[in-house]
Scaffold this active site. Structure first.
Site: not given
Length: 364
Positions: A139-140
C-alpha cells in the site's frame, strides 16, 4: 452460504475483502471461516488495524521474545509481515484459481513516509521481500510524493494497492502512474501478467466532510449523496482510461487493469443505512473492502442496488449540485487527504507504543 447476500454480491462481480487482520483472527480460524462462509477473497490492512491488533500484546509475545532486542521499527515490520504472510498463504488457493485477480493481502508503507518518494520506494521493496509472497499488495498513498513511488514500484514488478484517493483528478494521476509503471516494467522485460494493482477510493469520509459543509450552507437535501456520486465519477474515469489505446497496447503484453477498490465503506452517520456503501457501489470487477461490522450487516440484511456502470455523468451532475450549493470540492479533497495521512501517523505512533510496551513486557 446459499442464502448469504454476500454470495449474491460476489456473484454480481464485486470482490469482497475484509478490512482487518490480526494474529488472533488467523490462529482462531476466523479468517478461514470468513473465506468459507462470507465469500471473502482478500484482506486489507492499515496502521490503525495493526495498532489495534498489536495492542493485544499476548498474541505477539512469543515472536517478540524470539526477535529479542531489535528496534521498535524492526519489530513492527517483522510482526506485521508475518501476519500478512500467513494470510497470503491462507488465500493462496484463491490467488492461484483467479490468476492473481483475488486472494490478495495488503501491507502499508509507514505513513510517516507519505511525503518522501525515495523512502517509500525503498520500503515498498523491503516489505515485498519481507513478506515474500506473490499475492501481497504494497500500500502506497496517493500523495504527490506517492505518485512517482507507485510508478517505480510497479516498474520493479511489485504489485501495489494505492490508498487514500479522494478525487477524480488524483485518481487519474494514479492511473497514469500505474500505466507508466507498466511501461517501465515492460521495457525492463518484466512479466506484466504478474503485476496487479488496485486503487483505493475512500467513500464514507467524503460524505462525512461534505455533509458538514452542506449543513453549514443550508443544503440539507444533498446530504448523503456526494460519496456515491464521487464513486460514480471514479468508475467513469476507470472505464475511460482502461478502454484507451494506451492500455490496449499494454494489455496486448499481458497487463492487468488497475481495479477500483471502495475503501472506508463502514457508514459513519447513524442516520444512513449500515449497508449504504455496499449496496450502492456494485459494479463488475470492483473490490469492496469492508470492516467486519459492515460485512456482517450486509450478510444479515444487505441487498444489491442499481449497478454503478455507466453512471459517471450522473455522478458529475450530483457533484455539480454540491459545488453550486457552495461547497469547495478541491478544498474538501485536500483536507481529506491531509487528515487521512495524519490519522494514520497517529495510529502509527500508537502502534510503536504498543510494540514498545509489549517488548518491555516480554523482554523485561
Amino acid at each position: 452460504m446459499m442464502n448469504n447476500p454476500l454470495k449474491t454480491l460476489s456473484d454480481a462481480g464485486v470482490s469482497i475483502w475484509l478490512d482487518d487482520l490480526s494474529r488472533a483472527r488467523l490462529t482462531s480460524g476466523n479468517l478461514a471461516q470468513k473465506i468459507e462462509q462470507d465469500s471473502v477473497t482478500g484482506v486489507t490492512t492499515n496502521p490503525t488495524i495493526f495498532a489495534a491488533a498489536l495492542s493485544q500484546g499476548a498474541d505477539y509475545a512469543d515472536q517478540l521474545k524470539e526477535l529479542g532486542d531489535v528496534s521498535v521499527e524492526d519489530a513492527i515490520k517483522q510482526c506485521t509481515a508475518r501476519d500478512v504472510r500467513d494470510a497470503c498463504d491462507l488465500f493462496a488457493d484463491i490467488y492461484a484459481r483467479t490468476g492473481g485477480y483475488d486472494g490478495r493481502v495488503s501491507i502499508e508503507v509507514a505513513p510517516t513516509l507519505a511525503n518522501e518518494t525515495q523512502a517509500t520506494i525503498d520500503q515498498a521493496a523491503e516489505l515485498a521481500d519481507l513478506v515474500g509472497r506473490e499475492n501481497v499488495l504494497i500500500k502506497i498513498p496517493a500523495t504527490k510524493a506517492g505518485l512517482p513511488a507507485i510508478t517505480e514500484t510497479i516498474g520493479a514488478g511489485i504489485s501495489v494497492n494505492v490508498t487514500l484517493i479522494f478525487s477524480e483528478q488524483r485518481y487519474r494521476e494514479v492511473m497514469d502512474a500505474y500505466l507508466t509503471g507498466l511501461e517501465k516494467a515492460a521495457a525492463a522485460g518484466k512479466d506484466l501478467t504478474k503485476i496487479h494493482s488496485v486503487a483505493s477510493f475512500f467513500i464514507s469520509r467524503v460524505d462525512s466532510e461534505i455533509d458538514k459543509r452542506l449543513a453549514a450552507v443550508g443544503a440539507e437535501q444533498l446530504k448523503g449523496k456526494a460519496a456515491i456520486a464521487n464513486a460514480q465519477v471514479a468508475l467513469g474515469a476507470y472505464e475511460e482510461v482502461f478502454a484507451s489505446s494506451r492500455f490496449a497496447t499494454l494489455s496486448g503484453k499481458g497487463a492487468n487493469k488497475q481495479r477500483p477498490l471502495w475503501a472506508s465503506t463502514g457508514t459513519k452517520d447513524p442516520a444512513y443505512s449500515d449497508t449504504l456503501y455496499v449496496s450502492n457501489l456494485v459494479a463488475d470487477g470492483v473490490v469492496n473492502t469492508m470492516p467486519e461490522k459492515t460485512m456482517d450487516a450486509f450478510a444479515d440484511h444487505g441487498h444489491i442496488g442499481t449497478p454503478l456502470e455507466g453512471t459517471g455523468a450522473q455522478g458529475k451532475s450530483t457533484l455539480a449540485e454540491v459545488t453550486a450549493a457552495g461547497v469547495d470540492l478541491t478544498d474538501v479533497f485536500q483536507v481529506l487527504e491531509n487528515e487521512g495521512v495524519d490519522k494514520f501517523i497517529v495510529s502509527w505512533h500508537e502502534l510503536e507504543q504498543s510494540v514498545k510496551d509489549a517488548q518491555a513486557s516480554v523482554l523485561g
